[in-house]
Design a protein around this motif. Structure first.
Motif, PDB file in Angstrom:
ATOM      1  N   PHE B  58       0.832  -1.206   0.000  1.00 54.17           N
ATOM      2  CA  PHE B  58       0.000   0.000   0.000  1.00 54.17           C
ATOM      3  C   PHE B  58       0.866   1.256   0.000  1.00 54.17           C
ATOM      4  O   PHE B  58       0.659   2.183  -0.781  1.00 54.17           O
ATOM      5  CB  PHE B  58      -0.917  -0.033   1.229  1.00 54.17           C
ATOM      6  CG  PHE B  58      -1.704   1.225   1.437  1.00 54.17           C
ATOM      7  CD1 PHE B  58      -2.729   1.562   0.577  1.00 54.17           C
ATOM      8  CD2 PHE B  58      -1.407   2.063   2.505  1.00 54.17           C
ATOM      9  CE1 PHE B  58      -3.450   2.724   0.776  1.00 54.17           C
ATOM     10  CE2 PHE B  58      -2.131   3.225   2.699  1.00 54.17           C
ATOM     11  CZ  PHE B  58      -3.153   3.555   1.829  1.00 54.17           C
ATOM     12  N   ILE B  59       1.879   1.275   0.871  1.00 50.71           N
ATOM     13  CA  ILE B  59       2.706   2.471   1.005  1.00 50.71           C
ATOM     14  C   ILE B  59       3.553   2.697  -0.247  1.00 50.71           C
ATOM     15  O   ILE B  59       3.608   3.793  -0.788  1.00 50.71           O
ATOM     16  CB  ILE B  59       3.600   2.363   2.258  1.00 50.71           C
ATOM     17  CG1 ILE B  59       2.734   2.486   3.511  1.00 50.71           C
ATOM     18  CG2 ILE B  59       4.679   3.440   2.257  1.00 50.71           C
ATOM     19  CD1 ILE B  59       3.435   2.115   4.782  1.00 50.71           C
ATOM     20  N   ARG B  61       3.155   1.543  -3.283  1.00 50.63           N
ATOM     21  CA  ARG B  61       2.426   1.801  -4.532  1.00 50.63           C
ATOM     22  C   ARG B  61       1.659   3.115  -4.480  1.00 50.63           C
ATOM     23  O   ARG B  61       1.255   3.642  -5.510  1.00 50.63           O
ATOM     24  CB  ARG B  61       1.460   0.651  -4.843  1.00 50.63           C
ATOM     25  CG  ARG B  61       2.204  -0.609  -5.241  1.00 50.63           C
ATOM     26  CD  ARG B  61       1.394  -1.481  -6.131  1.00 50.63           C
ATOM     27  NE  ARG B  61       0.090  -1.792  -5.575  1.00 50.63           N
ATOM     28  CZ  ARG B  61      -0.718  -2.664  -6.117  1.00 50.63           C
ATOM     29  NH1 ARG B  61      -0.381  -3.297  -7.207  1.00 50.63           N
ATOM     30  NH2 ARG B  61      -1.885  -2.909  -5.569  1.00 50.63           N
ATOM     31  N   GLY B  62       1.460   3.631  -3.275  1.00 54.96           N
ATOM     32  CA  GLY B  62       0.645   4.833  -3.147  1.00 54.96           C
ATOM     33  C   GLY B  62       1.432   6.134  -3.155  1.00 54.96           C
ATOM     34  O   GLY B  62       0.849   7.210  -3.153  1.00 54.96           O
ATOM     35  N   THR B  63       2.771   6.032  -3.143  1.00 54.64           N
ATOM     36  CA  THR B  63       3.576   7.255  -3.141  1.00 54.64           C
ATOM     37  C   THR B  63       4.474   7.280  -4.377  1.00 54.64           C
ATOM     38  O   THR B  63       4.855   6.231  -4.884  1.00 54.64           O
ATOM     39  CB  THR B  63       4.456   7.335  -1.880  1.00 54.64           C
ATOM     40  OG1 THR B  63       5.186   6.117  -1.764  1.00 54.64           O
ATOM     41  CG2 THR B  63       3.633   7.523  -0.634  1.00 54.64           C
ATOM     42  N   PRO B  64       4.810   8.488  -4.859  1.00 54.03           N
ATOM     43  CA  PRO B  64       5.662   8.572  -6.046  1.00 54.03           C
ATOM     44  C   PRO B  64       7.065   8.044  -5.746  1.00 54.03           C
ATOM     45  O   PRO B  64       7.583   8.243  -4.638  1.00 54.03           O
ATOM     46  CB  PRO B  64       5.720  10.074  -6.349  1.00 54.03           C
ATOM     47  CG  PRO B  64       4.591  10.675  -5.605  1.00 54.03           C
ATOM     48  CD  PRO B  64       4.367   9.811  -4.418  1.00 54.03           C
ATOM     49  N   LEU B  66       9.778   9.159  -6.805  1.00 55.26           N
ATOM     50  CA  LEU B  66      10.713  10.255  -6.559  1.00 55.26           C
ATOM     51  C   LEU B  66      10.737  10.629  -5.072  1.00 55.26           C
ATOM     52  O   LEU B  66      11.789  10.936  -4.509  1.00 55.26           O
ATOM     53  CB  LEU B  66      10.319  11.463  -7.409  1.00 55.26           C
ATOM     54  CG  LEU B  66      11.383  12.536  -7.579  1.00 55.26           C
ATOM     55  CD1 LEU B  66      12.678  11.952  -8.087  1.00 55.26           C
ATOM     56  CD2 LEU B  66      10.893  13.619  -8.527  1.00 55.26           C
ATOM     57  N   VAL B  67       9.567  10.584  -4.422  1.00 55.00           N
ATOM     58  CA  VAL B  67       9.509  10.865  -2.983  1.00 55.00           C
ATOM     59  C   VAL B  67      10.297   9.806  -2.222  1.00 55.00           C
ATOM     60  O   VAL B  67      11.047  10.115  -1.284  1.00 55.00           O
ATOM     61  CB  VAL B  67       8.043  10.915  -2.502  1.00 55.00           C
ATOM     62  CG1 VAL B  67       7.976  10.999  -0.991  1.00 55.00           C
ATOM     63  CG2 VAL B  67       7.323  12.097  -3.112  1.00 55.00           C
ATOM     64  N   PHE B  70      14.006  10.527  -2.664  1.00 56.90           N
ATOM     65  CA  PHE B  70      14.415  11.680  -1.845  1.00 56.90           C
ATOM     66  C   PHE B  70      14.464  11.319  -0.369  1.00 56.90           C
ATOM     67  O   PHE B  70      15.359  11.733   0.353  1.00 56.90           O
ATOM     68  CB  PHE B  70      13.435  12.852  -2.041  1.00 56.90           C
ATOM     69  CG  PHE B  70      13.673  13.623  -3.298  1.00 56.90           C
ATOM     70  CD1 PHE B  70      14.657  13.246  -4.190  1.00 56.90           C
ATOM     71  CD2 PHE B  70      12.902  14.738  -3.597  1.00 56.90           C
ATOM     72  CE1 PHE B  70      14.875  13.949  -5.357  1.00 56.90           C
ATOM     73  CE2 PHE B  70      13.117  15.461  -4.763  1.00 56.90           C
ATOM     74  CZ  PHE B  70      14.104  15.056  -5.644  1.00 56.90           C
ATOM     75  N   LEU B  71      13.484  10.527   0.064  1.00 57.29           N
ATOM     76  CA  LEU B  71      13.413  10.151   1.475  1.00 57.29           C
ATOM     77  C   LEU B  71      14.661   9.362   1.866  1.00 57.29           C
ATOM     78  O   LEU B  71      15.228   9.558   2.943  1.00 57.29           O
ATOM     79  CB  LEU B  71      12.153   9.308   1.698  1.00 57.29           C
ATOM     80  CG  LEU B  71      11.565   9.257   3.099  1.00 57.29           C
ATOM     81  CD1 LEU B  71      11.366  10.635   3.659  1.00 57.29           C
ATOM     82  CD2 LEU B  71      10.238   8.530   3.065  1.00 57.29           C
ATOM     83  N   TYR B 109       5.368  -3.761  -6.432  1.00 53.12           N
ATOM     84  CA  TYR B 109       4.574  -4.105  -7.618  1.00 53.12           C
ATOM     85  C   TYR B 109       4.751  -5.575  -7.976  1.00 53.12           C
ATOM     86  O   TYR B 109       3.785  -6.284  -8.274  1.00 53.12           O
ATOM     87  CB  TYR B 109       5.002  -3.234  -8.807  1.00 53.12           C
ATOM     88  CG  TYR B 109       4.582  -1.795  -8.668  1.00 53.12           C
ATOM     89  CD1 TYR B 109       3.343  -1.382  -9.138  1.00 53.12           C
ATOM     90  CD2 TYR B 109       5.405  -0.861  -8.061  1.00 53.12           C
ATOM     91  CE1 TYR B 109       2.948  -0.077  -9.006  1.00 53.12           C
ATOM     92  CE2 TYR B 109       5.018   0.451  -7.927  1.00 53.12           C
ATOM     93  CZ  TYR B 109       3.796   0.842  -8.395  1.00 53.12           C
ATOM     94  OH  TYR B 109       3.391   2.136  -8.255  1.00 53.12           O
TER      95      TYR B 109
END
Lengths: 239, 241
Positions: B58-59, B61-64, B66-67, B70-71, B109
């Motif tokens: 969930f986490i 696949r739900g965030t870009p 690129l984020v 960067f994280l 994925y």
């Protein structure tokens, strides 16, 4: 100077970034929505070209979807942003302006997202049209409906219903892709987090917040999509 | 179009190709191991593992992506504990940060694709293997996994293509792979169209080869779905009669 804590960043107070982050999230949604709409328009034409276009149109549509699904979206953004700037600058020179004119980042971003998602829209619409029973169309012809009436009353609503799950997936992809538009300098969610991270020295907090906001937007939209699917297939018997 | 410039661009982009390929290959390989673990956790029936895998998917696949990059690259350096840990030489390096982010992302994925493959294995096959007296691990190794891989392969091929495309994001954290070099040439020369065409051609070529490779493996893995050659001849002969 003490560093603000995680929840101070989320407040509206003097150390708070809530306002800026909300503005950024709003910009993200705007980019995603404009890109998605552009993609849907391209997708409609693409699907039409693939289904009932002539040979040339079909080949062109096939080439479009193959190419756009095979190259990175980032390249498309670079092409539109830098290519657009170069084009505008040379047009500006013709009218006597000198110096560099930059292409608006929002426009480049929305167009890039639209062009890449257009390829996915094309496939979704094409698949959905194929799922429409021939009998429905035959029945419409038998009722004496004209071509445009048939499209408006029978084909479009049925195609849309079949396309809905696919459209939901494309929206999720577009939403995440909109983060790439940050490289053009448009202050959307990710860019705003970069700014925040730079000025507070708290990159982890800011990117974590950005991630959580993306997660929230995608969750809310997937719930909305499920509702819409249920609404539009209420006439369908299952099992 | 300037032919000489295009040629020069092609040469500089192709010399960045090994970096793109090594990013993708490492991320796909590490991601595949993690994905298999996640898929097994999802299908294990153990509630804690199941929910961990669900939350993970969930986490990620739900965030870009690129984020996530960067994280890991900028975000983790915020903590002195990380900077003083033994992992710092790895986490300081943009290449490894990109590999970690890409692997974690593709695992989410791919785990769903593998899970689909695992679920598609007919129960009768497992029963037959049990009846032959195979222990659990052998059933998994000899029966379930090969059948699941064959079933998951087309979906996995698409995921690999996504990964090739996703390596382009590494350019944003200063890695000079194909897109990074392309962006540098564009910003130096402002000839976006030529550079785009050359870079696009390179990515299309990789993805075309990859698709063919996956098709070949698919063909090799499904001899039971093809008619043996002499049987095909017999059918043709039968038709003629």
């Amino acid at each position: 100077m003490t560093q603000p804590g995680f929840f101070d960043l989320l407040s509206f107070g003097p150390d708070g970034w809530a306002k800026a982050l909300i503005a950024g999230a709003w910009m993200t949604i705007l980019i995603a929505l404009s890109g998605y709409t552009i993609g849907a328009v391209i997708g409609t034409f693409g699907a039409w070209a693939k289904i009932s276009g002539g040979r040339t149109l079909r080949v062109a549509a096939d080439a479009y979807t193959t190419v756009l699904r095979g190259i990175p979206d980032l390249l498309v953004i670079y092409l539109l942003y830098f290519g657009g700037s170069a084009a505008i600058t040379s047009i500006g020179r013709l009218f006597g302006a000198d110096g560099f004119i930059s292409f608006p980042g929002f426009l480049a971003g929305a167009l890039a997202v639209g062009i890449t998602s257009g390829a996915q829209h094309t496939e979704v619409f094409r698949g959905a049209f194929k799922a429409v029973h021939r009998g429905e169309i035959e029945a419409a012809i038998a009722c004496g409906m004209s071509r445009s009436l048939r499209f408006r009353r029978i084909i479009a609503p049925l195609t849309l219903r079949h396309a809905l799950p696919g459209l939901g997936n494309v929206w999720q992809v577009v939403l995440k892709e909109s983060a790439l538009v940050s490289i053009t300098g448009v202050v959307e969610l990710l860019r705003q987090s970069q700014i925040g991270a730079g000025s507070t020295g708290l990159p982890f907090d800011f990117y974590l917040i950005a991630g959580l906001i993306y997660l929230a937007i995608s969750t809310v939209s997937s719930i909305a999509m499920r509702q819409a699917e249920r609404h539009f297939s209420r006439g369908v018997r299952r099992g | 179009m300037d032919w000489e410039f295009t040629q020069e661009t092609f040469i500089s982009l192709v010399s960045a190709l090994p970096l793109t390929l090594s990013l993708a290959a490492t991320a796909i390989a590490l991601g595949a191991i993690l994905a298999l673990a996640l898929a097994l956790a999802r299908t294990s029936g153990i509630v804690v593992l199941d929910w961990f895998a669900r939350a993970y998917v969930f986490i990620f696949r739900g965030t870009p992506l690129l984020v996530q990059i960067f994280l890991i690259y900028y975000g983790l350096s915020q903590f002195p504990a990380v900077r003083h840990s033994i992992f710092w030489p790895v986490l300081r390096d943009a290449y490894w940060c990109a590999v970690i982010a890409l692997s974690l992302n593709t695992a989410a994925y791919a785990s769903e694709i593998i899970r689909g493959g695992l679920l598609s294995v007919p129960h009768g096959q497992i029963e037959a293997a049990r009846a032959c007296g195979m222990p659990r691990l052998m059933v998994f190794r000899r029966i379930v996994l090969p059948l699941a891989i064959r079933q998951a392969l087309p979906g996995y091929g698409n995921e690999m293509i996504s990964m090739i495309k996703a390596t382009s994001l590494a350019s944003i954290i200063t890695i000079m792979e194909v897109t990074g070099v392309a962006a540098r040439i564009i910003s130096e020369t402002y000839r976006a169209i030529e550079v785009f065409l050359v870079a696009g051609f390179i990515y299309l070529a990789i993805n075309f080869l990859l698709t063919r490779l996956v098709q070949l493996v698919e063909f090799k893995l499904s001899p039971h779905l093809r008619q043996p050659e002499n049987a095909a001849e017999a059918v043709i002969a039968g038709d003629a009669r």
